[in-house]
Design an enzyme around this catalytic site. Structure first.
Site, short mmCIF file in Angstrom:
data_model
loop_
_atom_site.label_atom_id
_atom_site.label_comp_id
_atom_site.label_asym_id
_atom_site.label_seq_id
_atom_site.Cartn_x
_atom_site.Cartn_y
_atom_site.Cartn_z
N SER A 270 0.87 -1.19 0.00
CA SER A 270 0.00 0.00 0.00
C SER A 270 0.89 1.23 0.00
O SER A 270 2.07 1.16 0.35
CB SER A 270 -0.90 0.01 1.24
N ASP A 271 0.36 2.38 -0.40
CA ASP A 271 1.14 3.61 -0.26
C ASP A 271 0.96 4.10 1.18
O ASP A 271 0.11 3.61 1.94
CB ASP A 271 0.72 4.65 -1.30
N HIS A 272 1.78 5.10 1.51
CA HIS A 272 1.90 5.62 2.87
C HIS A 272 0.53 5.92 3.51
O HIS A 272 -0.18 6.83 3.07
CB HIS A 272 2.71 6.91 2.80
N ALA B 164 -2.24 4.51 3.33
CA ALA B 164 -3.40 4.42 2.43
C ALA B 164 -4.55 3.59 3.00
O ALA B 164 -5.71 3.81 2.65
CB ALA B 164 -2.97 3.85 1.09
#
Ligand code: NOJ
Length: 765
Positions: A287-289, A291
């Site tokens: 996942s992105d930061h 997210a």
């Protein structure tokens, strides 16, 4: 000691250490699928649920969690990997801690190695301007070698989001607007990072991002919504991610945006149907930061618990820097809302990635032994300056060169002016990894080194980068500050005019600060910011030849500057060797060959501006514009088209010769032109081939890049350049999402940019 001898030494050492079990299991065995699967299945049998969940947590080294706590958590088996640490002793201490955990599962260390590690290469948009896969390979390889030597196992790159709206600050991180060019670079970068094997000590795993369609955020506003037709997705936006995966990318980072209402992070269609079922992806998803938590703000999860549940069920393996999985998965599994199988699927991919990175065989593969740590991690001899200079000068795009203002002579007096002229920090561009401003050559220093004592330089700041207080306050919250000179702007302009008056030629280095072209840095305008435009006008009024050197991370609207400047050079942010590379171009020691990977609009109102648009029922016609698709205040064509860039020499392109003009589905069609250097010096140019499907079951773009070749020609030299097309090049997604070529007429165009092309036609039977 070279890295390989050093590696065998480390393998010797680790077998004595806490790692013995894991080390002997993998060392020397080839990464066969069977061995990998058996190893992981066996390991998972020994893991508790909490230990499994621990493997799914990717934690940022930073203020969120102090170092001692991180070490404690690792020993307890509650962290799978970290990012943002490039200090060997720190990574070693974390790996030691993992060696003391119950299962001794190695950690991995990730970092945003986007366009360099210690040696900073040009920003991605600059790299794309080279249209040179060898240069891009060298960039990726050097980045991997340097990152691996800093104990990094994985990079969050390449970033391959197609970008058609220059307001988006992250345009700088991607490779531009064109699907074909970005896909080629995506595969090239992936291979370069990963080398011959991801298990090599000087390779790092590529995690392609941001999956998917992040570059299409509405209005170019970062993190915003994406709403897109399935055809456009498949045709234009998804192929670059797939190109990286087909090239073997070990990981995929999931985008922060939603797609047609469903956030990518909870998007089972995206992460399972497209990524794993249709594309056969076998690696790890990240996942992105933060997210997962953001699923609450997206309005699809009512709380943290539901967010974690949606993410794991959708197919998010690693959760980046949020507590969602750690806090919520144990109870979600206990209650039966999430199955052990769903957790296991994610854990298997994380362990699989560690295997692929060679970490089970040797947890210290890239960290090495303490005795070999460099005494100074910033030592000059750890840099690759020659490679960086060469790639940087290839990234420069010559936009205008009236009366052969360039190249400059190394004589007389040269005024070097502008808020970016002496900025080494900005020269690095955003996401400059472990690069240091003090090791970076700014424009002034590069020019000074090139002229030596042959010419005199005078300097003035000229103006601040911006005088917009709202912008300054916002941007100064980022890591580095915009330097602001407190003097009245007019005083700075007057000083610059005085400097210009003493000179034979003026080089003004203007544009954006690096944090203006960054994550969370979207703009409402595309002009050169602040009083810099007044500065340019005042410099023009001196009557001295005016060379504008632009530093920026997105296409700018340069209509007025194009009128005022005698010569204009787009240099993006060129990195560690930027100033030297720029000087090579300005003084003709290198003949510029860069070509724009994004359309430069006349004004912000034209965005999204991209060359491969559909025709509409009322196409814009420059000389007959009433009731056609246009803007009425100015020409609707771009200021500088995709693929554009000048040279210090001139090239001619002959009419096109086709090997056949009726093509069956089995045929290969060869299209050839003669390209001649008609000017006085040797130079390189990019010969570009575009296609248009004239009438199809769905409206097709007015042209699409299908291939290109970079050719070097001596003065007067002529070469034949040929391209081979097969049915594959004619395929597209029809309204039922079937990927096929349709019989009928095609226009085939070849030129040195997307607008000035020779044209012919052929038929697919
Ligand atoms: C957020 C960014 O969107 C992503 O590109 C980056 O890789 C992560 N932060 C980690 O730094």
């Amino acid at each position: 000691m070279n890295k390989l001898c050093f590696l065998s030494l480390v393998i010797g050492l680790v077998s004595q250490s806490a790692w013995a079990e894991n080390a002997t299991t993998g060392v020397g065995t080839p990464s066969t699928l069977q061995a990998k699967n058996a190893f992981i299945a066996n390991l998972m049998k020994q893991m508790t649920l909490d230990e499994k969940i621990g493997q799914l947590r990717l934690i940022s080294i930073g203020p969120e969690m102090p170092k001692p706590e991180i070490l404690k958590e690792i020993t307890a088996g509650r962290i799978g990997g970290t990012f943002n640490s490039v200090v060997l002793p720190d990574n070693r201490a974390m790996q030691d801690a993992a060696g003391h955990s119950r299962n001794k599962i190695p950690m991995f260390f990730a970092y945003d190695v986007v366009h360099g590690q210690r040696t900073v290469f040009p920003i991605s948009l600059g790299l794309a301007s080279t249209w040179d896969m060898n240069a891009i390979t060298r960039t990726g390889r050097v980045s991997a070698i340097e990152a691996a030597a800093d104990g990094v196992d994985m990079t969050f790159a390449p970033m391959v989001d197609i970008t058609r709206d220059a307001r988006w600050g992250r345009s700088s991180e991607g490779f531009g607007e064109d699907t074909y060019l970005v896909s080629r670079i995506s595969a090239t970068m992936t291979r370069a990072f990963q080398g011959t094997s991801m298990q090599a000590p000087n390779s790092i795993m590529a995690v392609v991002k941001h999956f998917a369609l992040y570059g299409a955020v509405e209005g170019g506003r970062d993190y915003n919504t994406v709403d897109m037709s399935p055809v456009r997705m498949q045709q234009d936006y998804l192929p670059p991610y797939r190109a990286s995966i087909d090239a073997g990318a070990g990981g995929v980072m999931i985008a922060l945006n939603s797609i047609n209402g469903v956030p990518s992070t909870s998007n089972a269609w995206l992460l399972q149907d497209v990524l794993r079922r249709d594309w056969g992806f076998k690696g790890v998803t990240v996942s992105d930061h933060g997210a997962i938590k953001e699923l609450i703000d997206h309005g699809v999860a009512k709380d943290f618990r539901e967010a974690a549940k949606l993410a794991i069920k959708a197919g998010v393996d690693l959760s980046m820097n949020d507590k969602a999985y750690g806090e919520e998965l144990p109870d979600l599994v206990k209650s039966g809302e999430v199955s052990v199988k769903e957790v296991d699927n994610a854990v298997r991919e994380v362990l699989g990635a560690k295997w692929e990175m060679g970490l089970f065989a040797n947890p210290y593969l890239r960290i090495g032994a303490a005795v070999d740590d460099p005494a100074d991690r910033n030592a000059e001899n750890r840099l690759h300056r020659a490679e960086a200079r060469d790639v940087a000068r290839k990234s420069v795009v010559l936009l205008k060169n009236q009366n052969d203002t360039l190249p400059l002579k190394k004589q007389g007096t040269i005024a070097v002016i502008g808020p970016l002229a002496k900025s080494s920090m900005d020269m690095m561009g955003s996401w400059s990894a472990a690069g240091l401003a003090r090791q970076t050559v700014n424009a002034y220093d590069g020019i000074a080194a090139a002229v030596g004592d042959k010419a005199k330089l005078v300097y003035a700041l000229g103006s601040n980068i911006t005088d917009n207080q709202h912008a300054i306050t916002y941007l100064n919250k980022m890591d580095d500050q915009i330097a602001i000179d407190p003097r009245p702007e007019q005083e700075m302009i007057d000083e610059a005019v005085k400097a210009a008056q003493q000179a034979d030629v003026v080089v003004a280095v203007v544009g954006e600060s690096r944090n203006m072209s960054h994550e969370a840095a979207s703009r409402v305008d595309l002009v050169i910011p602040g009083r810099q435009r007044d500065l340019i006008r005042a410099l023009k009024a001196t009557g001295k030849p005016l060379v504008l050197v632009l530093m920026n991370g997105r296409p700018l609207a340069l209509g007025e500057e194009n009128e005022l400047a005698d010569a204009m050079v787009e240099s993006w942010f060129l990195g560690t060797e930027g100033g030297n590379a720029l000087a090579d171009v300005l003084f003709g020691d290198y003949n510029p060959s860069g070509k724009l990977p994004m359309t430069f609009p006349r004004s912000v109102g034209q965005v999204p501006a991209y060359y491969n648009h559909l025709n509409t029922g009322r196409p814009y016609r420059p000389n007959d514009s009433n009731y056609t698709s246009n803007y009425f205040e100015e020409p609707t064509s771009p200021l500088f088209p995709f693929g554009y860039g000048l040279s210090y020499t001139q090239f001619s392109v002959s009419d096109i010769t086709l090997s056949i003009n009726k093509m069956t589905r089995k045929d290969k069609l060869t299209a050839s032109v003669m390209v001649k250097n008609t000017g006085k010096v040797a130079g390189e140019t990019v010969v570009q081939l575009y296609l248009r499907d004239v009438a199809a079951s769905i409206s097709r773009p007015v042209k699409e890049l299908k291939n290109f070749q970079k050719v070097m020609l001596k003065s007067g030299e002529e070469k034949s350049v040929s391209f081979t097309l097969t049915e594959e090049d004619l395929k597209f997604f029809n309204p039922s999402l079937k990927y096929a070529a349709e019989a009928g007429e095609f226009k085939l165009m070849i030129g040195l940019d997307s607008e000035n092309v020779k044209e012919t036609t052929f038929n697919l039977l």
